[in-house]
Design a protein around this motif. Sequence first.
Motif, PDB file in Angstrom:
ATOM      1  N   GLN A   3       0.827  -1.198   0.000  1.00 42.50           N
ATOM      2  CA  GLN A   3       0.000   0.000   0.000  1.00 42.50           C
ATOM      3  C   GLN A   3       0.866   1.254   0.000  1.00 42.50           C
ATOM      4  N   GLN A   4       1.946   1.225   0.757  1.00 47.73           N
ATOM      5  CA  GLN A   4       2.878   2.352   0.768  1.00 47.73           C
ATOM      6  C   GLN A   4       3.489   2.552  -0.619  1.00 47.73           C
TER       7      GLN A   4
ATOM      8  N   THR B  40       0.916   4.161  -3.014  1.00 44.12           N
ATOM      9  CA  THR B  40       0.785   5.596  -2.766  1.00 44.12           C
ATOM     10  C   THR B  40       1.977   6.354  -3.335  1.00 44.12           C
TER      11      THR B  40
ATOM     12  N   SER C 177       1.729   6.559  -7.189  1.00 45.93           N
ATOM     13  CA  SER C 177       0.791   7.585  -7.661  1.00 45.93           C
ATOM     14  C   SER C 177       1.428   8.962  -7.610  1.00 45.93           C
TER      15      SER C 177
END
Length: 347
Positions: free
Chosen positions: A146-147, A150, A153
């Motif tokens: 998930q890190q 992010t 993006s």
Amino acid sequence: MARRAAGQLEAAQNALAAAEQASDRVRALTMTIRAYENGLIALREGLRRAAIREEVLRKRFEAKREEVMRLLGVLQSIETSPAPLLLLHPAGPTGTARSGMIASQVTPALQREAETLRKDLEEIATLRALQESAAQTLQDGLAGVQQARTALSQAISNRVDLPKRLLADPDALTRLIDSAETLEAFASGLTDMEDAGAPLPDFDPDRGNLPLPVAGTVLHRAGEADAAGIARPGIVVATRPRALVTTPWPATIRYRGPLLDYGNVMILEPGGGYLLVLAGLEEVYGELGEVLPAGAPVGLMGGEAPQGAAFPDAGADGAGANRTETLYIEAREGDKPINPAQWFAID
């Protein structure tokens, strides 16, 4: 397998740290996310196999429980009998000799059975410890991926160095979006639009070994009807939530954004008059006209990624568990759809 997957997740964590300093952060983060996804898939499969093996051993142990209890009862009764009586048999010396021979044959078999049960119990304990120790590894892996998503993006939003091939008439795209009633009509109209810019590398449509844009399982091949009885010229791939989607070949972004009822759509032109349509994404990356290298990220699937606590239990349901998102992949030559199987390595 689970231990090897845990090692892959650890390597992905190190790659994430290294990606912070990489000159091409988009590429580094893309590789990191792929490493996380592969590690999580492998660890999930390892836990699934461990859970199945544990269940098999438990059922085998339960099936023999009554037999073992009877044998233990016999042995205990023998131990409590007076020694002189153990040496006698009602049939006399001959019966006593025969009973001794039987006992000498039964004892090794009982020992082997006891040893098998002991090993099974030890394996059950080992499998349970493995699953428990993997919980934290899974939690760290889910947090790490998930890190990385992010960070990816953010890195893409900061990217300014990609070449672009622009449409000769930008307003024509808007008119096409407003007028197209089907994906086929939109893709056909997009093929007729002219653009300006440097040519792409030669694209060989018959390679047959390109990687699929996303990690997943093919649900429907080209021409196969889905549950609603609808047959499409492309393939449908089931993926896990938030899976990364990449371009398998250098390509120009000809369209990105919502289209009809397909959700977010990414249409890529690998060259030679071919188009690759990817429909059903939650997020899309890049700008219209950008020329992407092979393996570049183009978006993420939707859905909610599983929490670490629920992840191991879901793995026991089967290898396809939790593949709740679907990506539609269509290949086109000019204004005609072609079978994507001739492009991709589909197992």
